[in-house]
Design a protein around this motif. Structure first.
Motif, PDB file in Angstrom:
ATOM      1  N   ASP A 234       0.851  -1.187   0.000  1.00  0.00           N
ATOM      2  CA  ASP A 234       0.000   0.000   0.000  1.00  0.00           C
ATOM      3  C   ASP A 234       0.892   1.244   0.000  1.00  0.00           C
ATOM      4  OD1 ASP A 234      -1.504   2.261   1.142  1.00  0.00           O
ATOM      5  OD2 ASP A 234      -3.086   0.791   1.504  1.00  0.00           O
ATOM      6  N   PRO A 235       0.620   2.232  -0.867  1.00  0.00           N
ATOM      7  CA  PRO A 235       1.474   3.433  -0.927  1.00  0.00           C
ATOM      8  C   PRO A 235       1.691   4.110   0.423  1.00  0.00           C
ATOM      9  CG  PRO A 235      -0.036   3.408  -2.789  1.00  0.00           C
ATOM     10  CD  PRO A 235      -0.437   2.263  -1.906  1.00  0.00           C
ATOM     11  N   GLU A 236       0.725   4.052   1.323  1.00  0.00           N
ATOM     12  CA  GLU A 236       0.874   4.679   2.641  1.00  0.00           C
ATOM     13  C   GLU A 236       1.901   3.961   3.510  1.00  0.00           C
ATOM     14  OE1 GLU A 236      -2.739   5.363   4.773  1.00  0.00           O
ATOM     15  OE2 GLU A 236      -3.860   5.935   2.963  1.00  0.00           O
ATOM     16  N   TYR A 237       2.266   2.746   3.147  1.00  0.00           N
ATOM     17  CA  TYR A 237       3.146   1.926   3.983  1.00  0.00           C
ATOM     18  C   TYR A 237       4.481   1.638   3.304  1.00  0.00           C
ATOM     19  CZ  TYR A 237      -0.951   1.104   6.917  1.00  0.00           C
ATOM     20  OH  TYR A 237      -2.033   1.264   7.747  1.00  0.00           O
ATOM     21  N   ARG A 238       4.775   2.335   2.227  1.00  0.00           N
ATOM     22  CA  ARG A 238       6.038   2.085   1.535  1.00  0.00           C
ATOM     23  C   ARG A 238       7.213   2.723   2.259  1.00  0.00           C
ATOM     24  NH1 ARG A 238       3.549   2.685  -4.639  1.00  0.00           N
ATOM     25  NH2 ARG A 238       2.335   0.745  -4.498  1.00  0.00           N
ATOM     26  N   ASN A 239       8.403   2.234   1.916  1.00  0.00           N
ATOM     27  CA  ASN A 239       9.656   2.704   2.522  1.00  0.00           C
ATOM     28  C   ASN A 239       9.718   2.403   4.020  1.00  0.00           C
ATOM     29  OD1 ASN A 239      10.613   3.914   0.031  1.00  0.00           O
ATOM     30  ND2 ASN A 239       9.087   5.527   0.388  1.00  0.00           N
ATOM     31  N   LYS A 240       9.040   1.338   4.431  1.00  0.00           N
ATOM     32  CA  LYS A 240       9.101   0.877   5.820  1.00  0.00           C
ATOM     33  C   LYS A 240       9.756  -0.503   5.924  1.00  0.00           C
ATOM     34  CE  LYS A 240       4.829   3.320   7.164  1.00  0.00           C
ATOM     35  NZ  LYS A 240       5.444   4.269   8.119  1.00  0.00           N
ATOM     36  N   GLY A 241      10.229  -1.012   4.795  1.00  0.00           N
ATOM     37  CA  GLY A 241      10.898  -2.314   4.807  1.00  0.00           C
ATOM     38  C   GLY A 241       9.966  -3.501   4.936  1.00  0.00           C
ATOM     39  N   LEU A 242       8.696  -3.340   4.565  1.00  0.00           N
ATOM     40  CA  LEU A 242       7.744  -4.434   4.758  1.00  0.00           C
ATOM     41  C   LEU A 242       8.003  -5.610   3.812  1.00  0.00           C
ATOM     42  CD1 LEU A 242       4.382  -2.521   5.369  1.00  0.00           C
ATOM     43  CD2 LEU A 242       6.076  -3.335   7.029  1.00  0.00           C
ATOM     44  N   ILE A 243       8.371  -5.337   2.572  1.00  0.00           N
ATOM     45  CA  ILE A 243       8.677  -6.433   1.639  1.00  0.00           C
ATOM     46  C   ILE A 243       9.926  -7.176   2.099  1.00  0.00           C
ATOM     47  CG2 ILE A 243       9.274  -7.037  -0.730  1.00  0.00           C
ATOM     48  CD1 ILE A 243       6.327  -6.211  -0.252  1.00  0.00           C
ATOM     49  N   ARG A 244      10.899  -6.451   2.589  1.00  0.00           N
ATOM     50  CA  ARG A 244      12.100  -7.096   3.143  1.00  0.00           C
ATOM     51  C   ARG A 244      11.714  -8.049   4.276  1.00  0.00           C
ATOM     52  NH1 ARG A 244      17.588  -6.498   3.515  1.00  0.00           N
ATOM     53  NH2 ARG A 244      17.511  -4.829   1.959  1.00  0.00           N
ATOM     54  N   LYS A 245      10.832  -7.596   5.168  1.00  0.00           N
ATOM     55  CA  LYS A 245      10.427  -8.439   6.288  1.00  0.00           C
ATOM     56  C   LYS A 245       9.667  -9.668   5.800  1.00  0.00           C
ATOM     57  CE  LYS A 245      10.213  -4.727   9.749  1.00  0.00           C
ATOM     58  NZ  LYS A 245      11.368  -5.226  10.519  1.00  0.00           N
ATOM     59  N   LEU A 246       8.770  -9.488   4.841  1.00  0.00           N
ATOM     60  CA  LEU A 246       8.037 -10.632   4.323  1.00  0.00           C
ATOM     61  C   LEU A 246       8.957 -11.651   3.676  1.00  0.00           C
ATOM     62  CD1 LEU A 246       4.860  -8.958   2.763  1.00  0.00           C
ATOM     63  CD2 LEU A 246       4.933 -10.452   4.760  1.00  0.00           C
ATOM     64  N   LEU A 247       9.908 -11.167   2.871  1.00  0.00           N
ATOM     65  CA  LEU A 247      10.836 -12.082   2.203  1.00  0.00           C
ATOM     66  C   LEU A 247      11.738 -12.791   3.202  1.00  0.00           C
ATOM     67  CD1 LEU A 247      11.879  -9.999  -0.951  1.00  0.00           C
ATOM     68  CD2 LEU A 247      10.456 -12.051  -0.925  1.00  0.00           C
ATOM     69  N   PHE A 248      12.332 -12.042   4.124  1.00  0.00           N
ATOM     70  CA  PHE A 248      13.339 -12.624   5.009  1.00  0.00           C
ATOM     71  C   PHE A 248      12.751 -13.379   6.194  1.00  0.00           C
ATOM     72  CE2 PHE A 248      16.881  -9.411   3.756  1.00  0.00           C
ATOM     73  CZ  PHE A 248      16.910  -9.976   2.500  1.00  0.00           C
ATOM     74  N   GLU A 249      11.568 -12.979   6.636  1.00  0.00           N
ATOM     75  CA  GLU A 249      10.985 -13.619   7.812  1.00  0.00           C
ATOM     76  C   GLU A 249      10.028 -14.764   7.460  1.00  0.00           C
ATOM     77  OE1 GLU A 249      11.941 -12.950  10.822  1.00  0.00           O
ATOM     78  OE2 GLU A 249      13.183 -11.215  10.305  1.00  0.00           O
ATOM     79  N   LEU A 250       9.362 -14.662   6.327  1.00  0.00           N
ATOM     80  CA  LEU A 250       8.384 -15.690   5.973  1.00  0.00           C
ATOM     81  C   LEU A 250       8.738 -16.434   4.684  1.00  0.00           C
ATOM     82  CD1 LEU A 250       4.907 -14.032   6.772  1.00  0.00           C
ATOM     83  CD2 LEU A 250       6.398 -15.349   8.261  1.00  0.00           C
ATOM     84  N   VAL A 251       8.887 -15.707   3.581  1.00  0.00           N
ATOM     85  CA  VAL A 251       8.948 -16.346   2.264  1.00  0.00           C
ATOM     86  C   VAL A 251      10.234 -17.146   2.058  1.00  0.00           C
ATOM     87  CG1 VAL A 251       9.017 -15.905  -0.221  1.00  0.00           C
ATOM     88  CG2 VAL A 251       7.372 -14.687   1.219  1.00  0.00           C
ATOM     89  N   HIS A 252      11.380 -16.516   2.233  1.00  0.00           N
ATOM     90  CA  HIS A 252      12.631 -17.242   2.011  1.00  0.00           C
ATOM     91  C   HIS A 252      12.803 -18.421   2.974  1.00  0.00           C
ATOM     92  CE1 HIS A 252      14.652 -13.583  -0.150  1.00  0.00           C
ATOM     93  NE2 HIS A 252      13.837 -14.251  -0.931  1.00  0.00           N
ATOM     94  N   PRO A 253      12.572 -18.244   4.277  1.00  0.00           N
ATOM     95  CA  PRO A 253      12.699 -19.404   5.168  1.00  0.00           C
ATOM     96  C   PRO A 253      11.771 -20.556   4.794  1.00  0.00           C
ATOM     97  CG  PRO A 253      12.683 -17.384   6.452  1.00  0.00           C
ATOM     98  CD  PRO A 253      12.336 -17.007   5.051  1.00  0.00           C
ATOM     99  N   GLU A 254      10.535 -20.233   4.402  1.00  0.00           N
ATOM    100  CA  GLU A 254       9.594 -21.284   4.021  1.00  0.00           C
ATOM    101  C   GLU A 254      10.051 -21.997   2.757  1.00  0.00           C
ATOM    102  OE1 GLU A 254       5.976 -23.557   4.169  1.00  0.00           O
ATOM    103  OE2 GLU A 254       7.137 -22.412   5.635  1.00  0.00           O
ATOM    104  N   SER A 255      10.467 -21.234   1.757  1.00  0.00           N
ATOM    105  CA  SER A 255      10.910 -21.831   0.502  1.00  0.00           C
ATOM    106  C   SER A 255      12.153 -22.685   0.711  1.00  0.00           C
ATOM    107  CB  SER A 255      11.180 -20.724  -0.523  1.00  0.00           C
ATOM    108  OG  SER A 255      11.471 -21.254  -1.792  1.00  0.00           O
ATOM    109  N   ASP A 256      13.099 -22.173   1.490  1.00  0.00           N
ATOM    110  CA  ASP A 256      14.318 -22.942   1.764  1.00  0.00           C
ATOM    111  C   ASP A 256      13.999 -24.223   2.530  1.00  0.00           C
ATOM    112  OD1 ASP A 256      15.802 -20.920   0.554  1.00  0.00           O
ATOM    113  OD2 ASP A 256      16.261 -19.909   2.443  1.00  0.00           O
ATOM    114  N   ALA A 257      13.082 -24.131   3.500  1.00  0.00           N
ATOM    115  CA  ALA A 257      12.776 -25.284   4.346  1.00  0.00           C
ATOM    116  C   ALA A 257      12.096 -26.409   3.575  1.00  0.00           C
ATOM    117  CB  ALA A 257      11.896 -24.848   5.523  1.00  0.00           C
TER     118      ALA A 257
END
Length: 553
Positions: free
Chosen positions: A126-149
């Motif tokens: 959402d444009p109101e929530y950009r530049n807060k690192g949310l995609i980084r958190k989703l990738l590093f905390e959820l997506v990458h660990p799940e895919s690797d596991a």
């Protein structure tokens, strides 16, 4: 490989403060995820053409895609595979889903080795929530660990230029048609009074065993060192499940036809047309070459495919007229699919995405609508596919300097990847001048960066087999001196192959996107110690072609 889509123990919900939580999706999130994506992708040139006098509305094509992905019927993910950021404090009727990344999984191959790729896709904030690192958190905390596991040895993203480098991705795979057919005259018309010797009919569930048997990389002449499979999940979804959940004209991208021998009534092959991101496109053609040949069938098959393509183009014009006449958000009210005009297309799926076919993202004028759309069929079969060879110069290919559409690639652990594809690498060694080699390949990546598990890689060879692969860091000169003395004392100093690669530039070598020579010329810090190392790397990782077909979701 078993089931493609299953949750691992990595699944969790994470509170990141200020009312924001990271979590995985359920079907109940479908509407809100669709709303977020529709808003964020309103300028994406797929779906209905953009108006010229106002900002376009939410992208209905992308909204439909979100609904399919979360339906529980998708071939690439389950309804629980969208990583979300939810704002639990958001009120005033605003969408609580403020960022999202879906995690796809596809069956793939590396030479003779079958494996799985993870694919983050349809990513938005959402444009109101950009530049807060949310995609980084989703990738590093959820997506990458799940895919690797779950065992995905590689992730790929087709996304914003340069953006995903910050998350450890490097361009490593190539996708996009490199040719097109611009005239139906490439094959002769059917003689008067004659009937087609081969008939194309729409595929159905009863054809699944035939399609699964015929769709091997070798039989489809993919000619790729790395690619994605046409898997059982793919076939069931594209010929059946997607039409069960179809709600509007943006659903149902693939049109699979079974090639029937008119004399014997036996199925002898199949074709796949798509009409998604890249417009009308021939994705695949395969024959049972024990029964028929390409030279026997290609004229008949192409004549019918051209008819189907023309019908699609006629439907596109009709949809454009409807979009132009309507001042409300795109819907299916009053829009009927064009009736088939030829026997080549009996009651089959005819769907379209308007803007992607022509590349024009604005609504056409009434004058434009009266013009007959020029014939064009994008063509993604390999240049050495039998049909490509038969078409010859009739195929209009892109200039060699146009690279095509490259996708980001992440290989977190080169050592795990090497172990997984070891049978293919050993096969390459066995057929080379270094068959039976003993020694160590030591690669220095100079420093550990995001998206890589180590500062370097060591691969140990024994009698031409890969005995081990592990993360490695270049020792100090003192340590190297001590190692050399120890080996001399034992009388068994190993043969050392040594090279250096700028961080992540080893990825396009491993995938075959770039040759060692190309990387060596492009980067001053890609250093090859000697000709023996150069020979070994060229044997293990030759430049090759890719077949990445992942846009059917």
């Amino acid at each position: 490989m078993g089931s493609l889509h299953f949750p691992t123990e990595q699944r969790k919900t994470i509170d990141i403060g200020d009312g924001l939580i990271l979590r995985w999706s359920t079907k109940d999130d479908t509407e809100n995820v669709g709303k977020l994506l529709g808003e964020c992708f309103r300028w994406l040139p797929v779906g209905d053409p953009h108006p010229t006098d106002r900002i376009p509305g939410p992208n209905q094509f992308v909204i439909a895609a979100a609904r399919r992905l979360l339906s529980g019927k998708s071939a690439v993910m389950s309804e629980h595979d969208y990583a979300l950021v939810e704002d639990t404090k958001r009120s005033n009727g605003k969408n609580p889903i403020v960022a999202c990344v879906s995690l796809h999984r596809v069956r793939a191959f590396y030479g003779s080795v079958d494996l799985s790729f993870g694919k983050p896709e349809l990513i938005a904030t959402d444009p109101e929530y950009r530049n807060k690192g949310l995609i980084r958190k989703l990738l590093f905390e959820l997506v990458h660990p799940e895919s690797d596991a779950r065992g995905d040895v590689l992730q790929l993203i087709p996304g914003i230029a340069h953006f995903y480098r910050q998350f450890g991705y490097e361009y490593g795979l190539l996708v996009r048609p490199n040719a097109k057919i611009e005239s139906t005259s490439v094959v002769p018309t059917l003689a008067k009074g004659k009937s087609e010797p081969y008939i194309l009919r729409v595929a159905n569930k009863d054809d699944l065993p035939f399609l699964n048997r015929l769709s091997t990389p070798a039989n489809m002449h993919l000619n790729a060192t790395v690619g994605t499979h046409y898997s059982p999940e793919y076939w069931r979804y594209t010929i059946h499940d997607v039409f069960e959940i179809k709600q509007n004209r943006f659903d149902g991208d693939r049109d699979t036809r079974i090639i029937i021998d008119a004399a014997s009534k036996k199925p002898v092959g199949f074709t796949v047309l798509s009409n998604g991101f890249f417009g009308a496109q021939l994705e695949a053609m395969a024959l049972d070459e024990q029964e028929v040949s390409y030279v026997q069938t290609w004229h008949s098959v192409l004549r019918q495919l051209f008819d189907i393509t023309k019908e699609r183009q006629a439907l596109i014009i009709k949809e454009r007229e409807a979009a132009l006449a309507s001042d409300k958000e795109p819907s299916d009210e009053g829009i009927k699919e064009a009736e088939p005009e030829s026997t080549a297309s009996p009651s089959g799926p005819i769907v379209s995405i308007v803007a992607a076919t022509s590349g024009n993202t604005s609504v056409p004028t009434e004058k434009d609508e009266k013009k007959e759309a020029p014939f064009q069929l994008a063509y993604s079969l390999h240049k050495r596919h039998p049909l490509s060879l038969l078409l010859g110069q009739s195929l209009k290919r892109k200039p060699s300097y146009e690279q095509g559409f490259r996708v980001y690639t992440r290989i977190l652990s080169y050592s795990a990847f090497i172990k997984k594809v070891a049978p293919e690498l050993e096969k390459r060694l066995a057929n080379s001048a270094l068959a039976g080699v003993n020694g160590r390949l030591q690669l220095d990546f100079y420093r550990k960066v995001e998206g890589s598990s180590g500062k370097g890689l060591e691969v140990i060879f024994k009698d031409g087999k890969i005995e081990d692969a592990k993360d490695w860091a270049k020792p100090s000169p003192e340590k190297l001196f001590e190692e050399r003395l120890a080996w001399e004392k034992e009388g068994e100093a190993p043969l050392i192959f040594s090279a250096g690669f700028m961080p992540l530039t080893f990825t396009p070598l491993v995938t075959g996107l770039r040759s060692l020579t190309e990387l060596n010329e492009a980067y001053g810090d890609v250093l090859i110690r000697d000709e023996s190392t150069r020979l070994l790397l060229n044997i293990l990782f030759p430049k090759g072609d890719h077949h990445i077909d992942v846009f059917y979701w």
